[in-house]
Design an enzyme around this catalytic site. Structure first.
Site, PDB file in Angstrom:
ATOM      1  N   PRO A  44     -22.597   6.036 -67.726  1.00 16.06           N
ATOM      2  CA  PRO A  44     -22.508   6.988 -66.046  1.00 16.06           C
ATOM      3  C   PRO A  44     -23.186   7.478 -65.898  1.00 16.06           C
ATOM      4  CG  PRO A  44     -21.722   8.273 -68.399  1.00 16.06           C
ATOM      5  CD  PRO A  44     -21.807   7.332 -69.032  1.00 16.06           C
ATOM      6  N   GLU A  45     -23.456   7.301 -64.304  1.00 14.27           N
ATOM      7  CA  GLU A  45     -24.540   8.466 -64.378  1.00 14.27           C
ATOM      8  C   GLU A  45     -24.721   9.750 -64.100  1.00 14.27           C
ATOM      9  OE1 GLU A  45     -27.473   8.315 -60.338  1.00 14.27           O
ATOM     10  OE2 GLU A  45     -26.439   6.889 -62.025  1.00 14.27           O
ATOM     11  N   ALA A  46     -24.466  10.477 -65.054  1.00  9.11           N
ATOM     12  CA  ALA A  46     -24.609  11.951 -65.358  1.00  9.11           C
ATOM     13  C   ALA A  46     -23.404  11.745 -66.217  1.00  9.11           C
ATOM     14  CB  ALA A  46     -24.408  12.810 -64.365  1.00  9.11           C
TER      15      ALA A  46
END
Length: 258
Positions: free
Chosen positions: A185-187
């Site tokens: 995921p992005e974060a």
């Protein structure tokens, strides 16, 4: 002077805004003549080093550090990465870059690097005097960064920094392995209940970020541990399965459903 950084289409006039940390290589070879040229980049005498941790922002009018937000992910990643790489690129002659990197890497180690309940190593963010236990995918380059520093500096920090490099790279792999698609995921966040997982909708997407696989590549080169090659192949297979389109691959929110 610090240049202004925004050109609003409605006013057509340059506007001040707060600059994020960024540093680029300062030496290059011109294609037309083959001659090498170097432009020295020196800190402003009015700009003092922060006492600890570089904030992400610098105000262009005052030349002072901006809001107290420090991240090794978005807005801050290139700064730390290129301090080390500029020292290496210079043939280890740019001692100012090395000094700045060593100081920053130690501050990150002491202030931001955390261990989860199960032992995962991650880099938190510092916001307004407190830690936010979130790690950006962009920060996953730090596994390779600490590994390169350990290998090239060969000093009292090296063994400890190589341990950090292995830990961060392992955590970033876990952020991939814990999704349904095996794409990161992005974060991702850490709490008593959750580790290395995206919790917010705006973190649950994958846009072909390279940072994790960069660390796989560097850690394979530095350690020759085959698991890093295996992890890279897992990522390639996940891309082929979930993000492949005619002519290539496409990052999207659909790539990381959980």
């Amino acid at each position: 002077p610090i240049p202004l950084c925004a050109l609003p289409p409605t006013t057509q006039s340059l506007a001040p805004c707060t600059w994020s940390l960024h540093i680029c290589p300062i030496s290059q070879e011109t294609l037309s003549t083959g001659k090498k040229w170097r432009r020295s980049v020196k800190p402003s005498p009015k700009l003092r080093d922060p006492k600890i941790l570089y904030p992400n922002y610098l105000h262009p009018k005052t030349g002072k550090w901006g809001q107290r937000h420090t991240s090794v992910g978005a807005l801050g990643d290139s700064f730390y990465e290129y301090l080390l790489k500029e020292w290496l690129r210079s043939g280890k002659r740019d001692l100012q870059a090395k000094k700045m990197f060593d100081e920053a890497a130690k501050d990150i180690e002491e202030m931001l690097i955390q261990k989860s309940a199960s032992g995962l190593t991650y880099i938190a963010e510092w916001k307004y005097g407190r830690l936010e236990h979130k790690m950006d995918h962009l920060a996953c380059f730090a596994g390779g960064m600490y590994g390169l520093a350990a290998e090239n500096e060969k000093d009292a920090n090296s063994e400890r920094w190589m341990g950090i490099a292995k830990g961060i790279t392992h955590t970033c792999h876990e952020s991939y392995d814990r999704t349904d698609t095996k794409l990161g995921p992005e974060a991702f966040r850490f709490s008593d209940a959750v580790e290395a997982r995206a919790l917010k909708q705006n973190e649950r997407y994958y846009i072909l970020r390279p940072e994790t696989v960069e660390s796989y590549f560097l850690m394979w080169r530095l350690t020759k541990d085959l698991k890093y090659r295996d992890w890279g192949w897992e990522m390639v297979q996940a891309l082929d399965k979930h993000c492949k389109v005619d002519g290539g691959v496409l990052g999207s929110q659909e790539c990381v459903p959980g």
